[in-house]
Write an enzyme that holds these catalytic residues in place. Structure first.
Site, PDB file in Angstrom:
ATOM      1  N   HIS A 222       0.881  -1.169   0.000  1.00 51.68           N
ATOM      2  CA  HIS A 222       0.000   0.000   0.000  1.00 51.68           C
ATOM      3  C   HIS A 222       0.914   1.214   0.000  1.00 51.68           C
ATOM      4  O   HIS A 222       1.883   1.282   0.750  1.00 51.68           O
ATOM      5  CB  HIS A 222      -0.884  -0.113   1.239  1.00 51.68           C
ATOM      6  CG  HIS A 222      -1.409   1.147   1.818  1.00 51.68           C
ATOM      7  ND1 HIS A 222      -2.044   2.104   1.072  1.00 51.68           N
ATOM      8  CD2 HIS A 222      -1.422   1.593   3.099  1.00 51.68           C
ATOM      9  CE1 HIS A 222      -2.411   3.090   1.888  1.00 51.68           C
ATOM     10  NE2 HIS A 222      -2.037   2.812   3.106  1.00 51.68           N
ATOM     11  N   TYR A 256      -5.774   9.300   1.950  1.00 51.73           N
ATOM     12  CA  TYR A 256      -5.816   9.894   3.291  1.00 51.73           C
ATOM     13  C   TYR A 256      -4.548  10.707   3.530  1.00 51.73           C
ATOM     14  O   TYR A 256      -3.524  10.515   2.861  1.00 51.73           O
ATOM     15  CB  TYR A 256      -6.019   8.826   4.365  1.00 51.73           C
ATOM     16  CG  TYR A 256      -4.915   7.810   4.501  1.00 51.73           C
ATOM     17  CD1 TYR A 256      -3.769   8.078   5.255  1.00 51.73           C
ATOM     18  CD2 TYR A 256      -5.017   6.557   3.901  1.00 51.73           C
ATOM     19  CE1 TYR A 256      -2.760   7.136   5.389  1.00 51.73           C
ATOM     20  CE2 TYR A 256      -4.003   5.611   4.031  1.00 51.73           C
ATOM     21  CZ  TYR A 256      -2.875   5.907   4.769  1.00 51.73           C
ATOM     22  OH  TYR A 256      -1.874   4.974   4.903  1.00 51.73           O
ATOM     23  N   ASP A 546     -27.304 -19.550  19.686  1.00 52.89           N
ATOM     24  CA  ASP A 546     -28.576 -20.227  19.942  1.00 52.89           C
ATOM     25  C   ASP A 546     -28.655 -21.417  19.008  1.00 52.89           C
ATOM     26  O   ASP A 546     -28.199 -21.369  17.874  1.00 52.89           O
ATOM     27  CB  ASP A 546     -29.780 -19.283  19.824  1.00 52.89           C
ATOM     28  CG  ASP A 546     -29.969 -18.705  18.432  1.00 52.89           C
ATOM     29  OD1 ASP A 546     -29.000 -18.711  17.634  1.00 52.89           O
ATOM     30  OD2 ASP A 546     -31.081 -18.227  18.136  1.00 52.89           O
TER      31      ASP A 546
HETATM   32  P1  FAD Z   1       4.121  -5.763  12.824  1.00 53.27           P
HETATM   33  O1  FAD Z   1       4.405  -4.402  13.251  1.00 53.27           O
HETATM   34  O2  FAD Z   1       4.503  -6.140  11.441  1.00 53.27           O
HETATM   35  O3  FAD Z   1       4.854  -6.701  13.841  1.00 53.27           O
HETATM   36  C1  FAD Z   1       5.008  -8.085  13.600  1.00 53.27           C
HETATM   37  C2  FAD Z   1       6.372  -8.441  14.099  1.00 53.27           C
HETATM   38  O4  FAD Z   1       6.525  -9.853  14.063  1.00 53.27           O
HETATM   39  C3  FAD Z   1       7.471  -7.866  13.246  1.00 53.27           C
HETATM   40  O5  FAD Z   1       8.242  -7.016  14.033  1.00 53.27           O
HETATM   41  C4  FAD Z   1       8.238  -9.073  12.770  1.00 53.27           C
HETATM   42  O6  FAD Z   1       9.616  -8.843  12.708  1.00 53.27           O
HETATM   43  C5  FAD Z   1       7.888 -10.101  13.793  1.00 53.27           C
HETATM   44  N1  FAD Z   1       8.000 -11.484  13.293  1.00 53.27           N
HETATM   45  C6  FAD Z   1       7.384 -12.021  12.218  1.00 53.27           C
HETATM   46  N2  FAD Z   1       7.743 -13.308  12.067  1.00 53.27           N
HETATM   47  C7  FAD Z   1       8.596 -13.598  13.068  1.00 53.27           C
HETATM   48  C8  FAD Z   1       9.311 -14.762  13.440  1.00 53.27           C
HETATM   49  N3  FAD Z   1       9.222 -15.906  12.755  1.00 53.27           N
HETATM   50  N4  FAD Z   1      10.109 -14.701  14.526  1.00 53.27           N
HETATM   51  C9  FAD Z   1      10.216 -13.555  15.238  1.00 53.27           C
HETATM   52  N5  FAD Z   1       9.579 -12.420  14.923  1.00 53.27           N
HETATM   53  C10 FAD Z   1       8.773 -12.440  13.850  1.00 53.27           C
HETATM   54  N6  FAD Z   1      -2.811   1.266  10.553  1.00 53.27           N
HETATM   55  C11 FAD Z   1      -3.529   2.218  11.173  1.00 53.27           C
HETATM   56  O7  FAD Z   1      -4.222   1.928  12.135  1.00 53.27           O
HETATM   57  N7  FAD Z   1      -3.517   3.501  10.749  1.00 53.27           N
HETATM   58  C12 FAD Z   1      -2.772   3.875   9.688  1.00 53.27           C
HETATM   59  O8  FAD Z   1      -2.761   5.039   9.315  1.00 53.27           O
HETATM   60  C13 FAD Z   1      -2.013   2.905   9.005  1.00 53.27           C
HETATM   61  N8  FAD Z   1      -1.313   3.227   7.916  1.00 53.27           N
HETATM   62  C14 FAD Z   1      -0.566   2.290   7.302  1.00 53.27           C
HETATM   63  C15 FAD Z   1       0.203   2.662   6.216  1.00 53.27           C
HETATM   64  C16 FAD Z   1       0.993   1.748   5.562  1.00 53.27           C
HETATM   65  C17 FAD Z   1       1.816   2.186   4.409  1.00 53.27           C
HETATM   66  C18 FAD Z   1       0.999   0.411   6.009  1.00 53.27           C
HETATM   67  C19 FAD Z   1       1.837  -0.618   5.328  1.00 53.27           C
HETATM   68  C20 FAD Z   1       0.231   0.028   7.091  1.00 53.27           C
HETATM   69  C21 FAD Z   1      -0.548   0.960   7.736  1.00 53.27           C
HETATM   70  N9  FAD Z   1      -1.349   0.613   8.828  1.00 53.27           N
HETATM   71  C22 FAD Z   1      -2.068   1.563   9.474  1.00 53.27           C
HETATM   72  C23 FAD Z   1      -1.423  -0.771   9.301  1.00 53.27           C
HETATM   73  C24 FAD Z   1      -0.529  -0.997  10.493  1.00 53.27           C
HETATM   74  O9  FAD Z   1       0.733  -0.489  10.235  1.00 53.27           O
HETATM   75  C25 FAD Z   1      -0.413  -2.468  10.816  1.00 53.27           C
HETATM   76  O10 FAD Z   1      -1.655  -3.065  10.738  1.00 53.27           O
HETATM   77  C26 FAD Z   1       0.149  -2.709  12.199  1.00 53.27           C
HETATM   78  O11 FAD Z   1       1.341  -1.993  12.372  1.00 53.27           O
HETATM   79  C27 FAD Z   1       0.414  -4.175  12.424  1.00 53.27           C
HETATM   80  O12 FAD Z   1       1.011  -4.355  13.669  1.00 53.27           O
HETATM   81  P2  FAD Z   1       1.527  -5.790  14.104  1.00 53.27           P
HETATM   82  O13 FAD Z   1       2.110  -5.657  15.444  1.00 53.27           O
HETATM   83  O14 FAD Z   1       0.458  -6.782  13.903  1.00 53.27           O
HETATM   84  O15 FAD Z   1       2.602  -6.186  12.991  1.00 53.27           O
END
Ligand code: FAD
Length: 816
Positions: A222, A256, A546
């Site tokens: 995105h 946005y 239910d």
């Molecule tokens: P992440 O931050 O990706 O964390 C997951 C972590 O798991 C990572 O640090 C990764 O290294 C770790 N991991 C994965 N696999 C392993 C493994 N095997 N072993 C150890 N560690 C592992 N959301 C909003 O609410 N508002 C916004 O304005 C918004 N704008 C966005 C704009 C963009 C361009 C993008 C891409 C996303 C945006 N989002 C927004 C969405 C939001 O950023 C994400 O939904 C959110 O940050 C996800 O958080 P998370 O903790 O689930 O994932």
């Protein structure tokens, strides 16, 4: 407390560590493959816009909690939430209309917001071209989350309570023994654990695969850009505050905006969906400008959005795009997050596909599930077990998640049909339904007729009092007046309803009776042939489903359920000794609801079995033959008319349909669809779980006290002791609309004495009673006769609390 390993130190993992340690679980280890605190996941670059309003009450409540929690967080005095407010602008009349609907959701779920005119939009956000804007929806409590900083604040707090955060540690496998998780394998050795929660964001499917768990999300890219300096913003913000203008959405162009110092950040959904393979992510050191969740910017995809941005915000004409990237995050088949425990490896949980917006709320619910066994907020739209098996396939996830990306800001009708994939699940009657011009909508992969064009001719015969009033444009979508004719024929003759998509489970074995006795509120120990409407409660007596349970043998029960969540729940609750077998028989069987005053006349022509009142009493089941086909007949009716649910195996379905169809021609038999069904069920006051009530409500509040047996011993029974219809503070009420014509659709706020007091759950035009019906949650003080108002877009519709059911309260029709 148990040892917990959280995989992922993004905004979800950090929030979860905080919520668990706040509840006294202090043996928490958070592992991340990336360095800390900037791991390189989606959170590391999240621009952090938090718009709270959502059609879903649950999602709105998640967001509201995120706002509340982040407002109280800081890192050395630096903010984690900047409450600049949110502004969604309309540049088309359709959008402006829809902003009123969104304002209605906000009001229904308790968020303050107003629809404002173009002058006020320009005053709130001076960069806007006032003349392009038709109006806006302003929510003062929305704002900017500093997600990355919040992670630091949450980690510090959790660490102070005993949690441990460890970066640069990749989880490569999950250890388990005897079907229970025992730890995680990492590139630095095994970390023992009693509970593992994967908060791995868009890496979720790879981690889920370590325990064979399907995680239906698709990583998608995105676009996000930062502009150069915008002259009009110069000097407005200091480095600490960063932003003062409301976050802005231009949904008509899928865009946005947020402020940062004297620059703007712009996010775009206006491009082709870009699915991402995990293997294609950039490798190497994580920095602000390079990380696995940032793919190279594809400039050509931003050309049009940039043009549209400069039209909406003319000041951008004096600047250019400074930097941009294609950021990776998760989309799911229905847009909801994924929460739940593996069906195979106990203690392995996931919390994924979660936006920053909902992160604190999701984490709180997951912590409640783990520590207290139950979330105070209804999670049925978030539970990963909500998906049917066919919906877990990679093809399905890929197609539906991309469609959700494309539609993310579209104005979607509550009945908006999925365009693709379709025809995934069809009942044996499908060929006949098509011949009759069925208009299908999709649910859980099933094709379900909403009405039949073949019935259009009946509109000419419709008695004047059954002719439905004209509907407004919105309420008329995915609806047809033919539904009125189908309802009329059901009440005056007889109709066939395809009930096949309703989930059916077979519960059998020596422990089956005990299991159902324990899990449901009804008395299951009745004679073979009895059928019981009953409730499954959670520990706090919230209605988790239910069910209609038919005892077909001493140790054999057929359970009519709401969906896959019921199957998942029963399987988890079944004793481990193999004394109960649970089978999903939905696909191998089918069901026709044969209902109407002529139903018995019809069925007697094709059976020699006794289906008289004496031969098969109300709420009894027996095996019969109809048209030569073996059928389990249950004397029930969701539409409140004489008749039966007729079950047979899939291969006999077509034969059964044809036999009934042919035998009923001179009785006026028709096929009728879901639109008529929904109207008829509301006239009878029959609740629909997931719409009318959820785990947030107890049986008495939901008007289902009749289904609660007086003895103890079922889940939730101790909590219910002392509660009753008279003790409730709120109640699911039946409203009828005073003007007799204004149809509402659900999720609208309801006003009592001019103040928001509740919301509509289900609604339909009641064809028999000749006025619209809406079920709504209201304070218990709103007794029969109370005048209320329903907000429908920008209108207030007067309605009155009615005694229910509206049709056949004496049950003379249904008992035939
Ligand atoms: P992440 O931050 O990706 O964390 C997951 C972590 O798991 C990572 O640090 C990764 O290294 C770790 N991991 C994965 N696999 C392993 C493994 N095997 N072993 C150890 N560690 C592992 N959301 C909003 O609410 N508002 C916004 O304005 C918004 N704008 C966005 C704009 C963009 C361009 C993008 C891409 C996303 C945006 N989002 C927004 C969405 C939001 O950023 C994400 O939904 C959110 O940050 C996800 O958080 P998370 O903790 O689930 O994932």
């Amino acid at each position: 407390s148990p040892r917990v390993v959280i995989i992922g130190a993004g905004i979800v993992g950090a929030n979860l560590a905080d919520e668990l340690t706040a509840r006294g679980w202090d043996r928490v280890t958070v592992l991340d493959q990336g360095p800390l605190p900037l791991t390189g996941g989606s959170t590391s670059h999240a621009p952090g816009l938090v718009f709270q309003t959502n059609a879903s009450k649950t999602m709105t409540e998640f967001a509201r909690y995120t706002v509340e929690k982040f407002l109280a967080l800081d890192v050395d005095g630096a903010w984690c939430f900047n409450q600049v407010g949110g502004l969604e602008v309309a540049t088309t009349p359709e959008r402006l209309t829809d902003l009123h609907r969104r304002q209605g959701w906000a009001t229904a779920w308790g968020i303050e917001g107003r629809v404002v005119d173009p002058d006020e939009c320009a005053a709130l956000h001076p960069l806007l071209d006032r003349d392009r804007v038709l109006g806006g929806f302003h929510t003062p409590t929305d704002g900017l989350a500093k997600a990355f900083r919040a992670v630091v604040a949450l980690a510090r707090r959790a660490e102070a309570r005993g949690a441990r955060f460890q970066g640069s540690t990749r989880v490569t496998g999950i250890e388990s023994s005897g079907g229970r998780v025992t730890g995680v394998r990492t590139d630095g050795g095994v970390v023992p654990a009693d509970v593992v929660v994967s908060c791995a964001g868009f890496w979720g499917p790879a981690v889920g695969a370590m325990v064979g768990m399907a995680v239906p999300l698709l990583p998608l890219a995105h676009q996000f850009v930062w502009t150069g300096q915008v002259a009009e913003l110069a000097g407005r913000n200091d480095e600490l505050t960063e932003a003062g203008l409301p976050i802005l959405r231009h949904q008509d162009r899928d865009l946005y905006y947020r402020e940062k110092g004297d620059r703007l950040g712009i996010g775009s959904y206006a491009h082709r969906p870009m699915p991402v393979e995990l293997g294609d992510l950039p490798e190497g050191d994580v920095t602000d400008a390079a990380m696995p969740s940032m793919l190279p910017f594809t400039e050509e995809d931003f050309a049009e959005p940039w043009e549209h941005s400069r039209q909406l915000l003319p000041s951008l004409r004096g600047t250019k795009v400074d930097s941009g990237f294609n950021g990776v995050f998760s989309f799911t088949p229905d847009g909801g997050p994924l929460i739940g425990e593996s069906p195979d490896v106990a203690g392995f949980w996931i919390a994924e596909a979660v936006w920053v917006t909902h992160s604190a709320g999701v984490a709180r619910s997951v912590a409640q599930l783990l520590v207290e066994g139950r979330s105070e907020i209804d999670l049925h739209g978030c539970d990963v077990a909500r998906f049917e098996e066919v919906q877990l396939g990679a093809e399905y996830v890929r197609e539906t998640a991309q469609q959700n990306f494309v539609e993310v800001y579209d104005v979607l009708h509550p009945l908006e049909p999925r365009r693709s994939p379709r025809d995934l699940r069809v009942s044996p009657f499908s060929a006949r339904q098509r011949e009759l011009g069925a208009v299908f909508l999709e649910v859980a992969g099933w094709e379900r007729p909403h009405w039949y064009e073949a019935n259009a001719g009946l509109l000419d015969e419709l008695p004047a009092e059954w002719v439905p009033p004209e509907r407004d444009d919105w309420a008329a979508r995915h609806w047809s007046p033919i539904a009125a004719a189908e309802a009329w024929r059901t009440r005056t003759a007889v109709a066939l309803y395809d009930m096949t998509p309703l989930k059916r489970l077979e519960v059998s074995g020596p422990g089956a009776l005990d299991l159902l006795q324990r899990l449901t509120t009804g008395q299951m120990d009745k004679s073979v042939g009895s059928v019981t409407y009953t409730l499954a409660l959670d520990e706090a007596a919230g209605v988790r489903s239910d069910l209609t349970v038919a005892r077909l043998g001493e140790q054999l029960f057929q359970v009519g359920a709401n969906g896959n969540l019921d199957l998942d729940h029963l399987r988890r609750q079944a004793p481990a000794d193999g004394s109960v077998q649970i089978r999903d028989i939905t696909g191998g069987t089918c069901c026709i609801g044969l209902w109407g005053p002529r139903a018995r006349d019809l069925v007697q022509r094709v059976t020699s079995d006794d289906l008289s009142n004496a031969g098969l009493k109300y709420f009894r089941a027996k095996r019969v033959r109809i048209g030569g086909v073996p059928v389990t007949a249950m004397r029930l009716s969701y539409v409140g008319e004489l008749g039966w649910e007729l079950y047979t195996s899939a291969e006999h379905g077509l034969r059964l349909w044809d036999a009934l169809w042919e035998a009923g021609q001179d009785l006026g038999v028709i096929a009728a669809g879901r639109a008529a069904f929904n109207s008829l069920r509301l006239e009878k006051g029959y609740r629909s779980w997931g719409h009318d009530m959820t785990t947030e409500h107890d049986p008495y509040e939901a008007g289902l006290g009749f289904a609660v047996r007086k003895q103890e011993g079922f889940v939730g029974s101790t909590v219910l002791a002392g509660r009753g219809e008279d003790t409730v503070r709120r109640r699911l009420c039946c409203l009828t609309v005073d003007d007799g014509r204004s149809v509402v659709l659900g999720h609208e706020p309801v006003y009592l004495d001019g103040r928001p007091a509740g919301y509509v759950t289900s609604a339909a035009f009641g064809h028999t009673v000749g006025r619209p019906i809406a079920y709504a949650w209201l304070p218990a003080s709103a007794g029969v006769g109370t005048a209320v108002e329903i907000q429908y877009f920008d209108r207030r519709v007067r309605a009155t609390v009615a005694a229910e059911p509206l049709v056949d309260p004496e049950m003379t029709r249904i008992r035939g």
